[in-house]
Motif scaffolding. Structure first.
Motif, PDB file in Angstrom:
ATOM      1  N   ARG A   1       0.821  -1.208   0.000  1.00  0.00           N
ATOM      2  CA  ARG A   1       0.000   0.000   0.000  1.00  0.00           C
ATOM      3  C   ARG A   1       0.857   1.261   0.000  1.00  0.00           C
ATOM      4  O   ARG A   1       1.886   1.314   0.650  1.00  0.00           O
ATOM      5  CB  ARG A   1      -0.882   0.038   1.233  1.00  0.00           C
ATOM      6  N   GLU A   2       0.358   2.282  -0.691  1.00  0.00           N
ATOM      7  CA  GLU A   2       0.961   3.620  -0.659  1.00  0.00           C
ATOM      8  C   GLU A   2       0.032   4.512   0.153  1.00  0.00           C
ATOM      9  O   GLU A   2      -1.185   4.356   0.102  1.00  0.00           O
ATOM     10  CB  GLU A   2       1.088   4.193  -2.072  1.00  0.00           C
ATOM     11  N   SER A   3       0.612   5.462   0.887  1.00  0.00           N
ATOM     12  CA  SER A   3      -0.230   6.346   1.681  1.00  0.00           C
ATOM     13  C   SER A   3      -0.970   7.313   0.751  1.00  0.00           C
ATOM     14  O   SER A   3      -0.490   7.661  -0.320  1.00  0.00           O
ATOM     15  CB  SER A   3       0.605   7.134   2.693  1.00  0.00           C
ATOM     16  N   GLY A   4      -2.160   7.727   1.176  1.00  0.00           N
ATOM     17  CA  GLY A   4      -2.967   8.651   0.396  1.00  0.00           C
ATOM     18  C   GLY A   4      -3.943   7.970  -0.549  1.00  0.00           C
ATOM     19  O   GLY A   4      -4.680   8.638  -1.270  1.00  0.00           O
ATOM     20  N   TYR A   5      -3.954   6.634  -0.567  1.00  0.00           N
ATOM     21  CA  TYR A   5      -4.860   5.883  -1.430  1.00  0.00           C
ATOM     22  C   TYR A   5      -5.800   5.022  -0.611  1.00  0.00           C
ATOM     23  O   TYR A   5      -5.435   4.521   0.455  1.00  0.00           O
ATOM     24  CB  TYR A   5      -4.084   4.977  -2.388  1.00  0.00           C
ATOM     25  N   LEU A   6      -7.011   4.840  -1.103  1.00  0.00           N
ATOM     26  CA  LEU A   6      -7.996   3.959  -0.504  1.00  0.00           C
ATOM     27  C   LEU A   6      -8.019   2.673  -1.325  1.00  0.00           C
ATOM     28  O   LEU A   6      -8.266   2.718  -2.528  1.00  0.00           O
ATOM     29  CB  LEU A   6      -9.380   4.618  -0.522  1.00  0.00           C
ATOM     30  N   TYR A   7      -7.729   1.549  -0.695  1.00  0.00           N
ATOM     31  CA  TYR A   7      -7.710   0.256  -1.377  1.00  0.00           C
ATOM     32  C   TYR A   7      -8.992  -0.499  -1.060  1.00  0.00           C
ATOM     33  O   TYR A   7      -9.441  -0.526   0.084  1.00  0.00           O
ATOM     34  CB  TYR A   7      -6.496  -0.550  -0.923  1.00  0.00           C
ATOM     35  N   PHE A   8      -9.567  -1.148  -2.088  1.00  0.00           N
ATOM     36  CA  PHE A   8     -10.835  -1.860  -1.903  1.00  0.00           C
ATOM     37  C   PHE A   8     -10.980  -2.964  -2.938  1.00  0.00           C
ATOM     38  O   PHE A   8     -10.202  -3.029  -3.903  1.00  0.00           O
ATOM     39  CB  PHE A   8     -12.015  -0.884  -1.996  1.00  0.00           C
ATOM     40  N   ILE A   9     -11.988  -3.816  -2.730  1.00  0.00           N
ATOM     41  CA  ILE A   9     -12.316  -4.883  -3.676  1.00  0.00           C
ATOM     42  C   ILE A   9     -13.461  -4.358  -4.542  1.00  0.00           C
ATOM     43  O   ILE A   9     -14.514  -4.014  -4.029  1.00  0.00           O
ATOM     44  CB  ILE A   9     -12.777  -6.165  -2.949  1.00  0.00           C
ATOM     45  N   ASP A  10     -13.249  -4.297  -5.854  1.00  0.00           N
ATOM     46  CA  ASP A  10     -14.291  -3.750  -6.730  1.00  0.00           C
ATOM     47  C   ASP A  10     -15.326  -4.812  -7.100  1.00  0.00           C
ATOM     48  O   ASP A  10     -15.279  -5.944  -6.616  1.00  0.00           O
ATOM     49  CB  ASP A  10     -13.674  -3.093  -7.971  1.00  0.00           C
ATOM     50  N   LYS A  11     -16.277  -4.443  -7.948  1.00  0.00           N
ATOM     51  CA  LYS A  11     -17.384  -5.333  -8.306  1.00  0.00           C
ATOM     52  C   LYS A  11     -16.922  -6.591  -9.031  1.00  0.00           C
ATOM     53  O   LYS A  11     -17.567  -7.621  -8.959  1.00  0.00           O
ATOM     54  CB  LYS A  11     -18.413  -4.590  -9.157  1.00  0.00           C
ATOM     55  N   GLN A  12     -15.804  -6.508  -9.731  1.00  0.00           N
ATOM     56  CA  GLN A  12     -15.285  -7.670 -10.464  1.00  0.00           C
ATOM     57  C   GLN A  12     -14.471  -8.601  -9.559  1.00  0.00           C
ATOM     58  O   GLN A  12     -14.019  -9.646 -10.001  1.00  0.00           O
ATOM     59  CB  GLN A  12     -14.413  -7.225 -11.644  1.00  0.00           C
TER      60      GLN A  12
ATOM     61  N   ASP B   1     -11.596  -7.656  -8.066  1.00  0.00           N
ATOM     62  CA  ASP B   1     -10.189  -7.288  -8.190  1.00  0.00           C
ATOM     63  C   ASP B   1      -9.838  -6.225  -7.154  1.00  0.00           C
ATOM     64  O   ASP B   1     -10.716  -5.551  -6.629  1.00  0.00           O
ATOM     65  CB  ASP B   1      -9.893  -6.744  -9.599  1.00  0.00           C
ATOM     66  N   VAL B   2      -8.533  -6.056  -6.890  1.00  0.00           N
ATOM     67  CA  VAL B   2      -8.091  -5.034  -5.950  1.00  0.00           C
ATOM     68  C   VAL B   2      -7.916  -3.729  -6.713  1.00  0.00           C
ATOM     69  O   VAL B   2      -7.211  -3.682  -7.722  1.00  0.00           O
ATOM     70  CB  VAL B   2      -6.759  -5.432  -5.276  1.00  0.00           C
ATOM     71  N   SER B   3      -8.578  -2.670  -6.249  1.00  0.00           N
ATOM     72  CA  SER B   3      -8.490  -1.347  -6.872  1.00  0.00           C
ATOM     73  C   SER B   3      -8.091  -0.321  -5.821  1.00  0.00           C
ATOM     74  O   SER B   3      -8.159  -0.585  -4.628  1.00  0.00           O
ATOM     75  CB  SER B   3      -9.834  -0.945  -7.476  1.00  0.00           C
ATOM     76  N   ARG B   4      -7.693   0.844  -6.297  1.00  0.00           N
ATOM     77  CA  ARG B   4      -7.356   1.933  -5.391  1.00  0.00           C
ATOM     78  C   ARG B   4      -7.813   3.251  -5.990  1.00  0.00           C
ATOM     79  O   ARG B   4      -7.915   3.393  -7.213  1.00  0.00           O
ATOM     80  CB  ARG B   4      -5.867   1.974  -5.076  1.00  0.00           C
ATOM     81  N   ALA B   5      -8.094   4.219  -5.104  1.00  0.00           N
ATOM     82  CA  ALA B   5      -8.503   5.555  -5.529  1.00  0.00           C
ATOM     83  C   ALA B   5      -7.808   6.563  -4.624  1.00  0.00           C
ATOM     84  O   ALA B   5      -7.589   6.305  -3.444  1.00  0.00           O
ATOM     85  CB  ALA B   5     -10.013   5.711  -5.430  1.00  0.00           C
ATOM     86  N   LEU B   6      -7.447   7.703  -5.182  1.00  0.00           N
ATOM     87  CA  LEU B   6      -6.799   8.758  -4.418  1.00  0.00           C
ATOM     88  C   LEU B   6      -7.819   9.348  -3.447  1.00  0.00           C
ATOM     89  O   LEU B   6      -8.944   9.676  -3.832  1.00  0.00           O
ATOM     90  CB  LEU B   6      -6.283   9.840  -5.370  1.00  0.00           C
ATOM     91  N   MET B   7      -7.447   9.464  -2.174  1.00  0.00           N
ATOM     92  CA  MET B   7      -8.368   9.977  -1.159  1.00  0.00           C
ATOM     93  C   MET B   7      -8.464  11.497  -1.229  1.00  0.00           C
ATOM     94  O   MET B   7      -7.490  12.169  -1.559  1.00  0.00           O
ATOM     95  CB  MET B   7      -7.907   9.573   0.242  1.00  0.00           C
ATOM     96  N   ALA B   8      -9.649  12.014  -0.924  1.00  0.00           N
ATOM     97  CA  ALA B   8      -9.878  13.461  -0.912  1.00  0.00           C
ATOM     98  C   ALA B   8      -9.231  14.050   0.333  1.00  0.00           C
ATOM     99  O   ALA B   8      -9.410  13.548   1.430  1.00  0.00           O
ATOM    100  CB  ALA B   8     -11.367  13.750  -0.928  1.00  0.00           C
ATOM    101  N   ARG B   9      -8.479  15.123   0.162  1.00  0.00           N
ATOM    102  CA  ARG B   9      -7.786  15.764   1.280  1.00  0.00           C
ATOM    103  C   ARG B   9      -7.805  17.278   1.127  1.00  0.00           C
ATOM    104  O   ARG B   9      -7.480  17.802   0.063  1.00  0.00           O
ATOM    105  CB  ARG B   9      -6.308  15.331   1.328  1.00  0.00           C
ATOM    106  N   GLY B  10      -8.192  17.970   2.194  1.00  0.00           N
ATOM    107  CA  GLY B  10      -8.087  19.422   2.255  1.00  0.00           C
ATOM    108  C   GLY B  10      -8.724  20.169   1.099  1.00  0.00           C
ATOM    109  O   GLY B  10      -8.102  21.037   0.518  1.00  0.00           O
ATOM    110  N   GLY B  11      -9.940  19.851   0.734  1.00  0.00           N
ATOM    111  CA  GLY B  11     -10.633  20.555  -0.335  1.00  0.00           C
ATOM    112  C   GLY B  11     -10.368  19.971  -1.714  1.00  0.00           C
ATOM    113  O   GLY B  11     -11.064  20.280  -2.669  1.00  0.00           O
TER     114      GLY B  11
END
Length: 108
Positions: free
Chosen positions: A12-23, A25-35
């Motif tokens: 894992r890299e910091s600043g990303y949200l890791y999750f299991i998607d509908k398929q 598979d492991v996916s990640r998205a950049l987290m919202a920070r400070g506006g």
């Protein structure tokens, strides 16, 4: 208690949200920070896990896919169930309005 479904070993890299998607598979998205708004999801690894109903799937500390039984309901649901059982048993559950509850302690 959680059980491992599949070993993946995602780093894992910091600043990303890791999750299991509908398929599955492991996916990640950049987290919202400070506006700043978050990013769009991107696939990290293709796993193809088939999800069963009633389980919560997540990525554990080792970076593997794990699951645990989803808890449903809570205190509100339990209270509703008890009231329903009381009503079915023939007991009357009387709800007082706000005016009736306020008159109880007041004298005229």
């Amino acid at each position: 208690m959680a059980e491992k479904v599949q070993k993946v070993g995602v780093k894992r890299e910091s600043g990303y949200l890791y999750f299991i998607d509908k398929q599955g598979d492991v996916s990640r998205a950049l987290m919202a920070r400070g506006g700043k708004k978050g990013g769009k999801p991107s696939k990290v690894t293709k796993v193809g896990v088939r999800k069963e109903k009633g389980f919560l799937y997540f990525i554990d500390k080792q970076g593997d896919i794990a699951r645990s039984v989803m808890s449903r309901g809570g205190k509100k649901q339990a209270k509703k169930a008890v009231k329903k059982i009381d009503n079915e048993a023939g007991k009357k559950v009387v709800k007082k309005t706000a005016n009736e509850a306020g008159k109880k302690g007041k004298k005229k």
